[in-house]
Design a protein around this motif. Structure first.
Motif, mmCIF file in Angstrom:
data_model
loop_
_atom_site.group_PDB
_atom_site.id
_atom_site.type_symbol
_atom_site.label_atom_id
_atom_site.label_comp_id
_atom_site.label_asym_id
_atom_site.label_seq_id
_atom_site.Cartn_x
_atom_site.Cartn_y
_atom_site.Cartn_z
ATOM 1 N N THR A 63 0.993 6.426 -12.421
ATOM 2 C CA THR A 63 0.405 5.636 -13.505
ATOM 3 C C THR A 63 -0.810 4.838 -13.068
ATOM 4 O O THR A 63 -1.686 4.556 -13.874
ATOM 5 N N THR A 64 -0.870 4.443 -11.787
ATOM 6 C CA THR A 64 -1.959 3.616 -11.290
ATOM 7 C C THR A 64 -2.275 3.997 -9.853
ATOM 8 O O THR A 64 -1.375 4.317 -9.083
ATOM 9 N N GLN A 65 -3.551 3.937 -9.509
ATOM 10 C CA GLN A 65 -3.998 4.138 -8.137
ATOM 11 C C GLN A 65 -4.843 2.930 -7.744
ATOM 12 O O GLN A 65 -5.567 2.390 -8.579
ATOM 13 N N SER A 66 -4.756 2.524 -6.463
ATOM 14 C CA SER A 66 -5.654 1.488 -5.974
ATOM 15 C C SER A 66 -6.046 1.812 -4.533
ATOM 16 O O SER A 66 -5.301 2.455 -3.802
ATOM 17 N N PHE A 67 -7.246 1.385 -4.161
ATOM 18 C CA PHE A 67 -7.830 1.693 -2.869
ATOM 19 C C PHE A 67 -8.387 0.402 -2.277
ATOM 20 O O PHE A 67 -9.377 -0.117 -2.767
ATOM 21 N N ASP A 68 -7.739 -0.123 -1.226
ATOM 22 C CA ASP A 68 -8.183 -1.384 -0.624
ATOM 23 C C ASP A 68 -7.802 -1.432 0.859
ATOM 24 O O ASP A 68 -7.119 -2.327 1.296
ATOM 25 N N TYR A 69 -8.265 -0.477 1.635
ATOM 26 C CA TYR A 69 -7.895 -0.267 3.035
ATOM 27 C C TYR A 69 -6.452 0.192 3.160
ATOM 28 O O TYR A 69 -5.922 0.297 4.247
ATOM 29 N N THR A 70 -5.817 0.405 2.052
ATOM 30 C CA THR A 70 -4.597 1.181 1.912
ATOM 31 C C THR A 70 -4.825 1.994 0.647
ATOM 32 O O THR A 70 -5.740 1.721 -0.124
ATOM 33 N N VAL A 71 -3.998 2.967 0.427
ATOM 34 C CA VAL A 71 -4.032 3.709 -0.833
ATOM 35 C C VAL A 71 -2.678 3.494 -1.475
ATOM 36 O O VAL A 71 -1.642 3.671 -0.826
ATOM 37 N N SER A 72 -2.667 3.084 -2.726
ATOM 38 C CA SER A 72 -1.409 2.818 -3.417
ATOM 39 C C SER A 72 -1.330 3.620 -4.700
ATOM 40 O O SER A 72 -2.322 3.766 -5.419
ATOM 41 N N PHE A 73 -0.138 4.117 -4.966
ATOM 42 C CA PHE A 73 0.159 4.801 -6.216
ATOM 43 C C PHE A 73 1.379 4.136 -6.825
ATOM 44 O O PHE A 73 2.380 3.927 -6.138
ATOM 45 N N GLN A 74 1.308 3.776 -8.106
ATOM 46 C CA GLN A 74 2.457 3.269 -8.828
ATOM 47 C C GLN A 74 2.938 4.383 -9.748
ATOM 48 O O GLN A 74 2.143 5.194 -10.224
ATOM 49 N N THR A 75 4.263 4.391 -9.997
ATOM 50 C CA THR A 75 4.822 5.453 -10.833
ATOM 51 C C THR A 75 5.458 4.890 -12.097
ATOM 52 O O THR A 75 5.740 3.694 -12.198
ATOM 53 N N SER A 76 5.710 5.786 -13.021
ATOM 54 C CA SER A 76 6.323 5.427 -14.298
ATOM 55 C C SER A 76 7.729 4.871 -14.122
ATOM 56 O O SER A 76 8.228 4.169 -14.996
ATOM 57 N N GLY A 77 8.381 5.145 -12.999
ATOM 58 C CA GLY A 77 9.732 4.650 -12.741
ATOM 59 C C GLY A 77 9.774 3.332 -11.996
ATOM 60 O O GLY A 77 10.834 2.882 -11.577
ATOM 61 N N GLY A 78 8.618 2.694 -11.795
ATOM 62 C CA GLY A 78 8.579 1.402 -11.138
ATOM 63 C C GLY A 78 8.522 1.462 -9.621
ATOM 64 O O GLY A 78 8.834 0.482 -8.945
ATOM 65 N N TYR A 79 8.105 2.577 -9.057
ATOM 66 C CA TYR A 79 7.976 2.728 -7.604
ATOM 67 C C TYR A 79 6.523 2.552 -7.199
ATOM 68 O O TYR A 79 5.607 2.813 -7.988
ATOM 69 N N GLU A 80 6.335 2.136 -5.948
ATOM 70 C CA GLU A 80 5.001 2.064 -5.373
ATOM 71 C C GLU A 80 5.009 2.801 -4.039
ATOM 72 O O GLU A 80 5.884 2.591 -3.206
ATOM 73 N N LEU A 81 4.034 3.655 -3.855
ATOM 74 C CA LEU A 81 3.811 4.353 -2.596
ATOM 75 C C LEU A 81 2.539 3.780 -2.001
ATOM 76 O O LEU A 81 1.482 3.821 -2.630
ATOM 77 N N ARG A 82 2.641 3.207 -0.789
ATOM 78 C CA ARG A 82 1.481 2.610 -0.116
ATOM 79 C C ARG A 82 1.246 3.366 1.182
ATOM 80 O O ARG A 82 2.128 3.456 2.023
ATOM 81 N N ILE A 83 0.030 3.896 1.340
ATOM 82 C CA ILE A 83 -0.346 4.673 2.525
ATOM 83 C C ILE A 83 -1.279 3.828 3.384
ATOM 84 O O ILE A 83 -2.306 3.342 2.900
ATOM 85 N N GLU A 84 -0.922 3.691 4.676
ATOM 86 C CA GLU A 84 -1.718 2.888 5.598
ATOM 87 C C GLU A 84 -2.168 3.693 6.811
ATOM 88 O O GLU A 84 -2.588 3.120 7.810
ATOM 89 N N ASN A 85 -2.075 5.006 6.727
ATOM 90 C CA ASN A 85 -2.440 5.893 7.833
ATOM 91 C C ASN A 85 -3.297 7.025 7.270
ATOM 92 O O ASN A 85 -3.351 7.223 6.051
ATOM 93 N N ASP A 86 -3.943 7.780 8.138
ATOM 94 C CA ASP A 86 -4.667 8.963 7.678
ATOM 95 C C ASP A 86 -3.697 9.888 6.950
ATOM 96 O O ASP A 86 -2.504 9.931 7.273
ATOM 97 N N TYR A 87 -4.201 10.615 5.968
ATOM 98 C CA TYR A 87 -3.350 11.507 5.187
ATOM 99 C C TYR A 87 -4.135 12.726 4.760
ATOM 100 O O TYR A 87 -5.363 12.754 4.830
ATOM 101 N N THR A 88 -3.397 13.731 4.322
ATOM 102 C CA THR A 88 -3.995 14.997 3.903
ATOM 103 C C THR A 88 -3.566 15.303 2.480
ATOM 104 O O THR A 88 -2.416 15.103 2.120
ATOM 105 N N LEU A 89 -4.512 15.794 1.697
ATOM 106 C CA LEU A 89 -4.223 16.257 0.346
ATOM 107 C C LEU A 89 -4.526 17.749 0.286
ATOM 108 O O LEU A 89 -5.653 18.167 0.577
ATOM 109 N N HIS A 90 -3.513 18.529 -0.045
ATOM 110 C CA HIS A 90 -3.671 19.975 -0.245
ATOM 111 C C HIS A 90 -3.587 20.224 -1.746
ATOM 112 O O HIS A 90 -2.674 19.739 -2.409
ATOM 113 N N THR A 91 -4.552 20.959 -2.283
ATOM 114 C CA THR A 91 -4.542 21.326 -3.697
ATOM 115 C C THR A 91 -4.734 22.839 -3.789
ATOM 116 O O THR A 91 -5.067 23.483 -2.786
ATOM 117 N N PRO A 92 -4.568 23.409 -4.967
ATOM 118 C CA PRO A 92 -4.858 24.832 -5.112
ATOM 119 C C PRO A 92 -6.319 25.181 -4.806
ATOM 120 O O PRO A 92 -6.663 26.338 -4.611
#
Length: 124
Positions: A11-40
């Motif tokens: 539902t929400t994304q934020s970028f502030d030296y971390t990357v955060s994603f909020q979900t419709s179920g009330g969860y937050e995922l916060r990334i503080e390390n390098d990461y990889t995105l694979h898409t089609p």
């Protein structure tokens, strides 16, 4: 370990030296390390910086449905989306790489070296 995010929507994304994603179920995922995105359409490596908010590939995760989110025994977080995209964050040897926080105090933190610190949701 399954994180229980199946069917939730970003539902929400934020970028502030971390990357955060909020979900419709009330969860937050916060990334503080390098990461990889694979898409089609390809794969991209990112560091959690404010400049990532300009990334077309990351912006495409907004409003996507999560098919599966799990942690492997080495602390790697994998989030698979309904569109076939996959976000992967490996553990860091020196610091916390990612955190998933949910309703009622549920939390999973990837500690340095990949060990997990977990708090279960309370009943109240």
């Amino acid at each position: 370990m399954d994180l229980g995010l199946h069917g939730q929507q970003v539902t929400t994304q934020s970028f502030d030296y971390t990357v955060s994603f909020q979900t419709s179920g009330g969860y937050e995922l916060r990334i503080e390390n390098d990461y990889t995105l694979h898409t089609p359409h390809g794969s991209w490596n990112f560091s959690p910086e404010p400049s990532n908010e300009d990334s077309r590939e990351l912006a495409a995760l907004a409003d996507q449905r999560i098919d599966h989110a799990a942690v492997s025994s080495d602390g790697t977080l994998t989030v698979k989306f309904a569109t076939g995209s996959e976000l992967r964050v490996q553990a860091s040897p020196s610091y916390e790489a990612w955190t998933v926080a949910g309703p009622r105090g549920m939390k999973v933190v990837c500690m340095p070296g990949g060990e997990l610190a977990t708090w279960k949701a309370t009943d109240a």
